[in-house]
Design an enzyme around this catalytic site. Structure first.
Site, PDB file in Angstrom:
ATOM      1  CB  SER A  44      27.509   9.193  48.847  1.00  0.00           C
ATOM      2  OG  SER A  44      26.609  10.267  48.993  1.00  0.00           O
TER       3      SER A  44
ATOM      4  CE1 TYR B 244      28.499  10.094  43.492  1.00  0.00           C
ATOM      5  CE2 TYR B 244      26.755  10.683  45.031  1.00  0.00           C
ATOM      6  CZ  TYR B 244      28.103  10.532  44.747  1.00  0.00           C
ATOM      7  OH  TYR B 244      29.036  10.787  45.724  1.00  0.00           O
TER       8      TYR B 244
END
Length: 284
Positions: free
Chosen positions: A176, A189
């Protein structure tokens, strides 16, 4: 440049959330005719039921691959992805269950090889995310659940897949933009996505002598079930507007990165990261 799609306020009380409940529906369909870039290949895609995983599944099928789709429990979304893969003239195998458990990771690889006879491509993509702005309020169960899905699952699936991967095989791990830029409201996350990036780079060096390439895709804000499943409804309405392109990306715009890395087009890429993120400049 594509125009921004108006996204109304919405949320879902689930993680992973359901794609079939999203408004508007994410855009996952490939834009170009297939030319056989993955003809004869077999791919296992975790989190393949929806979002980026669905877009990758359909694109790979269009390019000739047979696709095994691993997912947690989003049965309706998975059935639709299977239908889409078959509409491209390919075959799909649905594999529900929790990849954070090693025995299940081993089972989905075994079932893939049993059904299709081999394995050429592993896409480690399944993940979960939760808002955790206050680290002191992050409970142990949620933290472990996030790491089991986003880190341990990648290790377990790769361990199970490696005996079946030969020279020319490809592994792509989803990371990400948050692994590079950080995100104060997604601490756990973002940390797991940093782990998947380090996993890719280390594994790439480890496997290169075997002729197995390992790379990473690090998406920015993409319109997937992650968003209504994580964010308050009022934040969803402005989702993605802060990037230079001024809009969220669509899953099909990310899937092409996976195709590039897994086809012969990406033969000279190993240990690298592609950044479909709407123009955000981050470290490589």
């Amino acid at each position: 440049m594509n125009e921004a799609v108006k996204i109304p306020a919405q949320d879902q009380d689930a993680m992973p959330a359901d794609e079939h409940k999203m408004e508007p529906a994410p855009d996952y369909m490939p834009r170009h005719p297939g030319v056989g870039k993955l003809e004869g290949k077999v791919a296992l895609i975790t989190g393949g039921d929806s979002g980026i995983g669905r877009a990758v599944s359909v694109l790979f099928a269009r390019e000739g691959a047979k696709v095994a789709i691993a997912y947690l429990e989003e049965y309706k979304d998975a059935e639709e992805t299977k239908r889409l893969v078959e509409a491209e003239g390919s075959e799909a195998l649905l594999l529900p269950g929790d990849i954070g458990k090693k025995a299940h990771a081993e089972e989905i690889v075994a079932k893939t090889v049993e059904r299709f006879g081999k394995l050429d491509i592993l896409i480690n993509n399944a993940a979960q995310q939760w808002l955790d702005e206050d680290l002191t309020e992050l409970d142990e169960e949620t933290l472990r659940r996030t790491f089991d899905s986003n880190v341990m699952g990648y290790f377990f699936c790769t361990q199970a897949a490696l005996p079946h991967l030969s020279e020319g095989a490809s592994i792509v791990n989803t990371s990400s933009v948050n692994a590079f830029a950080g995100m104060g409201s997604l601490i756990s996350y973002s940390t797991t996505r940093g782990a998947s990036l380090a996993f890719s780079r280390s594994l790439a060096e480890n496997l290169i002598e075997k002729g197995i390439r390992v790379n990473t895709v690090a998406p920015g804000p993409i319109w997937t079930p992650f968003i209504p499943g994580t964010m308050p409804a009022e934040q969803v309405e402005d989702f993605g507007s802060g990037v230079p392109m001024g809009r969220p990306g669509q899953p099909w715009e990310v899937a092409t990165s996976y195709l590039f890395l897994c086809s012969s087009d990406g033969n000279y890429f190993n240990g690298q990261t592609l950044h479909p993120n709407g123009g955000m400049i981050v470290g490589a």
